[in-house]
Scaffold this motif. Sequence first.
Motif, PDB file in Angstrom:
ATOM      1  N   TRP A   1       0.835  -1.208   0.000  1.00  0.00           N
ATOM      2  CA  TRP A   1       0.000   0.000   0.000  1.00  0.00           C
ATOM      3  C   TRP A   1       0.865   1.253   0.000  1.00  0.00           C
ATOM      4  O   TRP A   1       0.625   2.198  -0.751  1.00  0.00           O
ATOM      5  N   LEU A   2       1.914   1.261   0.828  1.00  0.00           N
ATOM      6  CA  LEU A   2       2.826   2.404   0.872  1.00  0.00           C
ATOM      7  C   LEU A   2       3.578   2.565  -0.437  1.00  0.00           C
ATOM      8  O   LEU A   2       3.779   3.684  -0.926  1.00  0.00           O
ATOM      9  N   ALA A   3       4.013   1.428  -1.018  1.00  0.00           N
ATOM     10  CA  ALA A   3       4.771   1.500  -2.269  1.00  0.00           C
ATOM     11  C   ALA A   3       3.920   2.073  -3.395  1.00  0.00           C
ATOM     12  O   ALA A   3       4.384   2.927  -4.162  1.00  0.00           O
ATOM     13  N   LEU A   4       2.682   1.634  -3.486  1.00  0.00           N
ATOM     14  CA  LEU A   4       1.802   2.168  -4.529  1.00  0.00           C
ATOM     15  C   LEU A   4       1.504   3.644  -4.290  1.00  0.00           C
ATOM     16  O   LEU A   4       1.458   4.441  -5.239  1.00  0.00           O
ATOM     17  N   GLY A   5       1.303   4.011  -3.025  1.00  0.00           N
ATOM     18  CA  GLY A   5       1.066   5.417  -2.714  1.00  0.00           C
ATOM     19  C   GLY A   5       2.258   6.282  -3.069  1.00  0.00           C
ATOM     20  O   GLY A   5       2.109   7.369  -3.635  1.00  0.00           O
ATOM     21  N   SER A   6       3.462   5.796  -2.768  1.00  0.00           N
ATOM     22  CA  SER A   6       4.673   6.543  -3.104  1.00  0.00           C
ATOM     23  C   SER A   6       4.864   6.630  -4.608  1.00  0.00           C
ATOM     24  O   SER A   6       5.309   7.664  -5.137  1.00  0.00           O
ATOM     25  N   LEU A   7       4.539   5.545  -5.307  1.00  0.00           N
ATOM     26  CA  LEU A   7       4.666   5.535  -6.767  1.00  0.00           C
ATOM     27  C   LEU A   7       3.763   6.593  -7.393  1.00  0.00           C
ATOM     28  O   LEU A   7       4.125   7.221  -8.393  1.00  0.00           O
ATOM     29  N   MET A   8       2.607   6.824  -6.792  1.00  0.00           N
ATOM     30  CA  MET A   8       1.705   7.852  -7.294  1.00  0.00           C
ATOM     31  C   MET A   8       2.125   9.231  -6.816  1.00  0.00           C
ATOM     32  O   MET A   8       2.092  10.207  -7.574  1.00  0.00           O
ATOM     33  N   ALA A   9       2.563   9.343  -5.565  1.00  0.00           N
ATOM     34  CA  ALA A   9       2.841  10.648  -4.978  1.00  0.00           C
ATOM     35  C   ALA A   9       4.081  11.301  -5.574  1.00  0.00           C
ATOM     36  O   ALA A   9       4.115  12.530  -5.726  1.00  0.00           O
ATOM     37  N   ALA A  10       5.104  10.512  -5.905  1.00  0.00           N
ATOM     38  CA  ALA A  10       6.355  11.096  -6.389  1.00  0.00           C
ATOM     39  C   ALA A  10       6.175  11.916  -7.666  1.00  0.00           C
ATOM     40  O   ALA A  10       6.592  13.085  -7.717  1.00  0.00           O
ATOM     41  N   PRO A  11       5.564  11.376  -8.724  1.00  0.00           N
ATOM     42  CA  PRO A  11       5.376  12.210  -9.924  1.00  0.00           C
ATOM     43  C   PRO A  11       4.408  13.360  -9.711  1.00  0.00           C
ATOM     44  O   PRO A  11       4.551  14.409 -10.343  1.00  0.00           O
ATOM     45  N   ILE A  12       3.422  13.186  -8.833  1.00  0.00           N
ATOM     46  CA  ILE A  12       2.496  14.288  -8.555  1.00  0.00           C
ATOM     47  C   ILE A  12       3.230  15.420  -7.842  1.00  0.00           C
ATOM     48  O   ILE A  12       3.050  16.602  -8.171  1.00  0.00           O
ATOM     49  N   PHE A  13       4.079  15.073  -6.889  1.00  0.00           N
ATOM     50  CA  PHE A  13       4.879  16.094  -6.208  1.00  0.00           C
ATOM     51  C   PHE A  13       5.783  16.806  -7.201  1.00  0.00           C
ATOM     52  O   PHE A  13       5.860  18.039  -7.217  1.00  0.00           O
ATOM     53  N   ALA A  14       6.461  16.046  -8.049  1.00  0.00           N
ATOM     54  CA  ALA A  14       7.359  16.650  -9.033  1.00  0.00           C
ATOM     55  C   ALA A  14       6.605  17.543 -10.009  1.00  0.00           C
ATOM     56  O   ALA A  14       7.142  18.548 -10.481  1.00  0.00           O
ATOM     57  N   SER A  15       5.375  17.197 -10.315  1.00  0.00           N
ATOM     58  CA  SER A  15       4.587  17.981 -11.271  1.00  0.00           C
ATOM     59  C   SER A  15       3.972  19.222 -10.664  1.00  0.00           C
ATOM     60  O   SER A  15       3.625  20.166 -11.381  1.00  0.00           O
ATOM     61  N   SER A  16       3.819  19.249  -9.329  1.00  0.00           N
ATOM     62  CA  SER A  16       3.035  20.317  -8.711  1.00  0.00           C
ATOM     63  C   SER A  16       3.809  21.188  -7.745  1.00  0.00           C
ATOM     64  O   SER A  16       3.246  22.157  -7.218  1.00  0.00           O
ATOM     65  N   VAL A  17       5.091  20.914  -7.504  1.00  0.00           N
ATOM     66  CA  VAL A  17       5.803  21.598  -6.427  1.00  0.00           C
ATOM     67  C   VAL A  17       5.856  23.107  -6.643  1.00  0.00           C
ATOM     68  O   VAL A  17       5.778  23.886  -5.679  1.00  0.00           O
ATOM     69  N   VAL A  18       5.958  23.565  -7.895  1.00  0.00           N
ATOM     70  CA  VAL A  18       5.898  25.015  -8.157  1.00  0.00           C
ATOM     71  C   VAL A  18       4.886  25.341  -9.243  1.00  0.00           C
ATOM     72  O   VAL A  18       4.745  26.502  -9.624  1.00  0.00           O
ATOM     73  N   ALA A  19       4.158  24.346  -9.738  1.00  0.00           N
ATOM     74  CA  ALA A  19       3.283  24.565 -10.893  1.00  0.00           C
ATOM     75  C   ALA A  19       2.146  25.531 -10.582  1.00  0.00           C
ATOM     76  O   ALA A  19       1.885  26.474 -11.349  1.00  0.00           O
ATOM     77  N   MET A  20       1.443  25.326  -9.486  1.00  0.00           N
ATOM     78  CA  MET A  20       0.279  26.163  -9.204  1.00  0.00           C
ATOM     79  C   MET A  20       0.665  27.604  -8.889  1.00  0.00           C
ATOM     80  O   MET A  20       0.029  28.538  -9.383  1.00  0.00           O
ATOM     81  N   PRO A  21       1.696  27.859  -8.074  1.00  0.00           N
ATOM     82  CA  PRO A  21       2.116  29.257  -7.903  1.00  0.00           C
ATOM     83  C   PRO A  21       2.536  29.918  -9.212  1.00  0.00           C
ATOM     84  O   PRO A  21       2.257  31.099  -9.430  1.00  0.00           O
ATOM     85  N   LEU A  22       3.195  29.161 -10.082  1.00  0.00           N
ATOM     86  CA  LEU A  22       3.597  29.719 -11.372  1.00  0.00           C
ATOM     87  C   LEU A  22       2.382  30.068 -12.221  1.00  0.00           C
ATOM     88  O   LEU A  22       2.330  31.133 -12.859  1.00  0.00           O
ATOM     89  N   LEU A  23       1.385  29.194 -12.250  1.00  0.00           N
ATOM     90  CA  LEU A  23       0.174  29.468 -13.016  1.00  0.00           C
ATOM     91  C   LEU A  23      -0.574  30.675 -12.459  1.00  0.00           C
ATOM     92  O   LEU A  23      -1.186  31.438 -13.207  1.00  0.00           O
ATOM     93  N   LEU A  24      -0.545  30.835 -11.140  1.00  0.00           N
ATOM     94  CA  LEU A  24      -1.192  31.988 -10.521  1.00  0.00           C
ATOM     95  C   LEU A  24      -0.458  33.275 -10.865  1.00  0.00           C
ATOM     96  O   LEU A  24      -1.085  34.311 -11.120  1.00  0.00           O
ATOM     97  N   ASP A  25       0.863  33.210 -10.886  1.00  0.00           N
ATOM     98  CA  ASP A  25       1.684  34.409 -10.989  1.00  0.00           C
ATOM     99  C   ASP A  25       1.935  34.849 -12.430  1.00  0.00           C
ATOM    100  O   ASP A  25       2.027  36.054 -12.695  1.00  0.00           O
ATOM    101  N   ARG A  26       2.047  33.896 -13.349  1.00  0.00           N
ATOM    102  CA  ARG A  26       2.481  34.216 -14.711  1.00  0.00           C
ATOM    103  C   ARG A  26       1.548  33.598 -15.749  1.00  0.00           C
ATOM    104  O   ARG A  26       0.853  32.620 -15.481  1.00  0.00           O
ATOM    105  N   ARG A  27       1.570  34.163 -16.933  1.00  0.00           N
ATOM    106  CA  ARG A  27       0.781  33.619 -18.043  1.00  0.00           C
ATOM    107  C   ARG A  27       1.567  32.469 -18.672  1.00  0.00           C
ATOM    108  O   ARG A  27       2.252  32.632 -19.676  1.00  0.00           O
TER     109      ARG A  27
END
Length: 282
Positions: free
Chosen positions: A172-198
């Motif tokens: 269960w932890l391994a599958l959760g980590s497998l999903m969480a890692a790419p989501i973290f990498a995709s979102s760590v600065v994405a939303m602030p950037l979308l808010l701040d810049r075009r």
Amino acid sequence: MPRNTIHLPTVRSIGLMQPLTWLVLAWRDMARAGWISFAHGFALALFGAVILAVGYHRFWFLAGALSGFLVIAPVLATSLYALSRALERREPANLGVVLKTWANWQNSHVNKWGNDYWCMVQFGALLALAATGWVVTSAALITLLAPVPIETPVDFMRHVVMAREGWLFELWLALGSLMAAPIFASSVVAMPLLLDRRATLLQAVLTSWQAVVVNPLPMAFWAALILGFTLLGLGSLLLALILIMPMLGHASWHAYRDLVDPSSLPEREAASPPVPGPGAAP
């Protein structure tokens, strides 16, 4: 034919311990923003409590729902980024900023059908889809492989986490980590950037990945801090989330400001004239 290239803003290298600075700056922002910042934490903790109440006797659902709720936290924290940006610009950080972030940000768009207009909605939908997928996967895994029906948190601790036989918790932890890692990498600065810049959604996600690739150890430390504080919040019966969620939201804005030089992208919203300080000339 010329190949289309995607322009990405410059990503900076940071020190390993820089995430601790983001947390210090987050507490400063929370103190300056006041009740409106803590109201976000209260609202998110209340939403988590609703999930807990609905799923308490359906822990096969609860385990996935709570972790899935945290997947979409970068979107839920959007107005916290806006509050930190307002404080950075010396603008009022109040309820008006929050309402404008959620209701009026689209007014600055001329083309309502362009990708730039829908990028924040698209990103939120993708995270929600990922969260839903994890809820279904987690529920199916626990329901099918648990030795007994898992109905309460006590059942989960006894028959999954502390089970002497089998590898269900590890899986269960391994599958959760497998999903969480790419989501973290995709979102760590994405939303602030979308808010701040075009920026387009692809630009934001690729910039976020680049920030992780350029700074693997600091980003791993930041992910560990997020996980640790989140577990602390969940372990406190969600009460600590009232402080933790706004802290992580404000800190994520400072992470974006340290990691990304967005000057090559146009601003989504021009800064207002700064509020004069005490004794300033009229």
